[in-house]
Design an enzyme around this catalytic site. Sequence first.
Site, short mmCIF file in Angstrom:
data_model
loop_
_atom_site.label_atom_id
_atom_site.label_comp_id
_atom_site.label_asym_id
_atom_site.label_seq_id
_atom_site.Cartn_x
_atom_site.Cartn_y
_atom_site.Cartn_z
N LYS A 22 0.84 -1.20 0.00
CA LYS A 22 0.00 0.00 0.00
C LYS A 22 0.87 1.24 0.00
O LYS A 22 0.60 2.21 -0.72
CB LYS A 22 -0.92 -0.01 1.24
CG LYS A 22 -1.91 1.17 1.29
CD LYS A 22 -3.06 0.88 2.25
CE LYS A 22 -2.65 0.95 3.70
NZ LYS A 22 -2.69 2.33 4.23
N SER A 23 1.92 1.23 0.80
CA SER A 23 2.80 2.40 0.90
C SER A 23 3.47 2.72 -0.43
O SER A 23 3.53 3.87 -0.85
CB SER A 23 3.87 2.16 1.97
OG SER A 23 3.29 2.00 3.24
N ARG A 27 2.85 6.01 -3.26
CA ARG A 27 3.99 6.82 -3.72
C ARG A 27 4.18 6.69 -5.24
O ARG A 27 4.46 7.67 -5.92
CB ARG A 27 5.26 6.40 -2.98
CG ARG A 27 5.26 6.82 -1.50
CD ARG A 27 6.26 6.02 -0.69
NE ARG A 27 6.43 6.52 0.67
CZ ARG A 27 5.58 6.27 1.67
NH1 ARG A 27 4.50 5.53 1.46
NH2 ARG A 27 5.82 6.75 2.88
N GLY A 93 -5.54 8.48 5.31
CA GLY A 93 -4.68 9.48 5.92
C GLY A 93 -3.41 9.73 5.10
O GLY A 93 -2.93 10.85 5.02
N ARG A 121 -7.77 13.37 12.00
CA ARG A 121 -6.32 13.14 11.87
C ARG A 121 -5.57 14.46 12.02
O ARG A 121 -5.85 15.44 11.32
CB ARG A 121 -5.99 12.51 10.51
CG ARG A 121 -6.78 11.25 10.20
CD ARG A 121 -6.42 10.09 11.09
NE ARG A 121 -5.16 9.49 10.76
CZ ARG A 121 -5.00 8.52 9.86
NH1 ARG A 121 -6.02 8.06 9.18
NH2 ARG A 121 -3.81 8.00 9.63
N SER A 166 4.41 11.87 12.79
CA SER A 166 4.10 11.10 11.60
C SER A 166 5.17 11.30 10.54
O SER A 166 5.45 12.43 10.13
CB SER A 166 2.74 11.49 11.02
OG SER A 166 2.49 10.83 9.80
N SER A 167 5.74 10.19 10.07
CA SER A 167 6.71 10.26 8.98
C SER A 167 6.05 10.74 7.69
O SER A 167 6.72 11.22 6.77
CB SER A 167 7.35 8.90 8.76
OG SER A 167 6.38 7.96 8.30
N ASP A 320 2.84 0.17 12.17
CA ASP A 320 1.74 -0.59 11.61
C ASP A 320 1.73 -2.04 12.06
O ASP A 320 0.74 -2.76 11.89
CB ASP A 320 1.75 -0.54 10.08
CG ASP A 320 1.23 0.79 9.54
OD1 ASP A 320 0.61 1.55 10.32
OD2 ASP A 320 1.46 1.09 8.35
N ARG A 391 -6.48 -2.79 10.15
CA ARG A 391 -5.45 -3.60 10.82
C ARG A 391 -6.01 -4.26 12.09
O ARG A 391 -5.56 -5.35 12.47
CB ARG A 391 -4.22 -2.75 11.13
CG ARG A 391 -3.59 -2.18 9.86
CD ARG A 391 -2.11 -1.97 9.94
NE ARG A 391 -1.62 -1.32 8.72
CZ ARG A 391 -1.37 -1.96 7.59
NH1 ARG A 391 -1.55 -3.27 7.52
NH2 ARG A 391 -0.93 -1.31 6.52
#
EC number: 2.5.1.19
Length: 435
Positions: A22-23, A27, A93, A121, A166-167, A320, A391
């Site tokens: 997903k990440s 991107r 998010g 958020r 948050s990164s 996560d 999750r």
Amino acid sequence: MVELKVEKASEIKGAVKAPPSKSYTHRALLLACLARGQSRLRDPLYSADTLATLKACQALGCDIELEDEGCTVQGTAGELKTPENVLNLENSGTTLRFLTTMTSLAPGCSVLTGDNSLRTRPMQDLLDSLQKLGVAAYSTRSNGLPPVVVKSGFSGGKSDIKGSVSSQYISSILLSAPYAQNPVDLQVVGAFKSRPYVEMTLDIMDKFGVQCRQEPGNKFHLDQQTYQARDYTIEGDYSSASYLMSAAAILGGEVTVLNLFKDSQQGDKLILDILEKMGASIKAREDQVTVKGDSPESKTTGKITSPLTSIDVNLENSPDLLPTVAALAAVAQGTSHIVGVEHARYKETDRVHTMALELSKLGVDVTEERDSLTITGGAHGGVVESHTDHRLVMSLTLVGLLTGEVRINGAEAYQVSFPNFPQVMEDLGCPIKII
């Protein structure tokens, strides 16, 4: 509302391809949108969250053609258009954080919002950092929460941002910084948590032709550059694969997960070390992982306990994994201490609290602190809630596979990152039913 009924599994066995990351999908879509030329993205994840990013890119003027095993993206070279409507990002998010910077490249104004959960958020740290870079972005209610309005213009210059929340704030700025009017210098201040996610961002930026210079003191420098289109394959997701591998470890099965790369930049690759320390057998090859566990036994307490042993682990760089590791601890022998998880409170839900709450409904002894969970194994069946968090659904399923008689309300949330999760688990021998 969907409910999952999870019964006790005797053993699971098989080979399955890991869901695409997903990440990386988020991107890759954004960089292909910003790139010059036509990109081919192979094996992207089509889920609720990533489709929110895809639709936002389309609203910003990017032409995307969907195909069975990928998509073709006609890049904009950074020449975005003003969205015709408010951008509804649903529950994503990641999309919200990344698009907050990227929409500053579009003419006029953009408005970003989402569902009830997304509108809780926190965004203020990112908005403050962007202001120093000449980006006019603000919360419509002046409370640091969405909806967010972003005006056209990204001057560049110097800014700083906290690394402890948050990164995604950091990645948001880095992803769009090559299109700022001037070079961008960004310093991360304080504790730099979830750094692997930023390394993932830099990795894919490099693959799309943009270089970022890292300097001592957690500083990043980006000159004006243009992303270049490319043929890019999305790798498997260690976060989603963690449920498949953990099921094998808990139940005494043997599962091989394909498309997981040994040299991956994903921080959640830590799950392999965690499972091994808890007693599972791990064999990692170049592009696949096999996990094998021992069979569980019934204890004199009447509760069924996995042969896994407790663990002390810091998840500062892998937030996560918290739900997965908490579920493992809930069925392991002994008491586990999971620390470094405060920033997991700012996900789809406050995952530190919601995992503690739901595991307690299954008879698990849980102590919640601001930055940690202490969990003593010994779960039983029961009824739990998803809190609309994908999750939580998948991690609580793991407990039910050992104890049986677990029902998860609001289970449709799994579609956010693993759209065919129940079917994949059933194919491996896990008795999971949608009711």
